[in-house]
Design an enzyme around this catalytic site. Sequence first.
Site, short mmCIF file in Angstrom:
data_model
loop_
_atom_site.label_atom_id
_atom_site.label_comp_id
_atom_site.label_asym_id
_atom_site.label_seq_id
_atom_site.Cartn_x
_atom_site.Cartn_y
_atom_site.Cartn_z
N CYS A 290 0.84 -1.20 0.00
CA CYS A 290 0.00 0.00 0.00
C CYS A 290 0.88 1.25 0.00
O CYS A 290 0.55 2.25 -0.64
CB CYS A 290 -0.90 -0.03 1.23
SG CYS A 290 -2.07 1.29 1.30
N CYS A 441 14.64 1.11 -7.69
CA CYS A 441 13.20 1.09 -7.42
C CYS A 441 12.98 2.07 -6.27
O CYS A 441 13.87 2.87 -5.97
CB CYS A 441 12.70 -0.30 -7.08
SG CYS A 441 13.31 -0.93 -5.53
#
Length: 485
Positions: A290, A441
């Site tokens: 999330c 990332c």
Amino acid sequence: MKVYISATLRTFFDKTAQTEIEGKTVGEILKGLTDEYPESKKGLYDDDGKLRSFIRIFVNDEDFTDVSRHKEKLSENSEVLLLPLIAGGKPSDSIISDERQKEISIDEKGIERFNKHLMLREISVKGQKRIKAAKVVVIGAGALGSAAIQYLAAAGVGTIKVIDHDKVELGNLQSQVIHGARDVNRPKVASARDTIRNIDRSIEVIDENQQLTAENAIDLIDGFDLVLDCTDNYKARYLINDACILAGIPLVFASIYQYEGLVSVFNYKGGPCLRCLFPAPPSPGLVPTCTEGGSISPLGGIIGSIQANEALKLIIGIGEHLDGKLLTFDSLNLKSRVVNIDKDCDCPICGLNKTITEIVDFDYEDFCGLKEDETEIPVEGFTADEFAKRLEEEVPMTIIDVREPHERAILRFPGAVVIPIGQLARRQKELNPDIDTVFICKEGKRSILAINTLREAGYEGPLYNLKGGIEGMKDIIFSHEAGLL
Ligand SMILES: [Zn+2]
């Protein structure tokens, strides 16, 4: 005597929900009812004059359906309820015993405060006392917890324990409405506690500013009636599930991601658990969390409120619960579904042959793939500073960005080639094995997965990870970009 008529039976009673009938026994009351509402005879009795088998009669929550009890003298002020079996059978049990409910009193202020609950006949004074007697643990004071905690407090739950080890960050305020701008850098449990006290000072609040672990989980939830999982990571979810089963406490589970939410009730009266539904979590990096994937602001409020609603239903003993069911909600098209979930006989914690009997013996890190595999070749990497230096010195290297498009939209990495993890093996020809390839990332975890994926695909050139991901590089990227202009 007061007689309540369940919604589906009201057509036989001129749509009356509640009426006053003279009588001292169930038999007399039924006679009085059919006299006053002649139509009801057809609804209540079959052709042989027997009470229809789908109807149950409760007097003060006790089953008086059997004709042998119809002559029993009822105490004064008894309340009679006519309930058709098709509407869900007898009222569901509350997780709060009658004894505990009876020990609670509600004062005049309470009557005023909870007036809107007292007006609902399914809740009324008894239900409100059950709510006050209830002891609930909420794990996670984030987006879901913000809504769940505030509604549990407003509803009058007597004891609320909040467990969270995080501090409030500015980025939390978009969805975690239990915290305010003044709470940034404070422990989340501290601002959650303040908010609860602001709602109702009489609530006993226990704030646990610590991380839930296999060692402390059972102790932290022991003696409570209900646990709400408002966390955001797989390790905590499986740990909470297992601890609740071993401690014998029902669990209201909820999760949110981007625009979607899930809610379920686990471990209620031997019903299925999280492991029955999802035997294992996805491996790290496979799906963004999330935190990485984001979520729309009110989603935590919607799903956390449903979670609080389920908790209250379990406490009061009303309605149909989500045990053995999973609610899915999509906020983009407002579609929600309730699907049935089965108990898994082979479930390692709630099945027939349990293999997990102590949570301290279970390796949650390993189960969730969070442990570094010792047989794997360790991934080499650069720190933000080392990487910045290489950029400055213009060391030849290929930079591969494996982040999602929405993450790149927030922060673009200049000069990086975008290749999603799923396409890496196929597109390895685009890499030059004679120079270094550096993977980036958000936090430096998915890039490790990318490197391992390429190695498995047989790529032999030098591969490096940007340690800590792009998060640690923000300032450097901005100055680099400025230099390019
Ligand atoms: Zn299970």
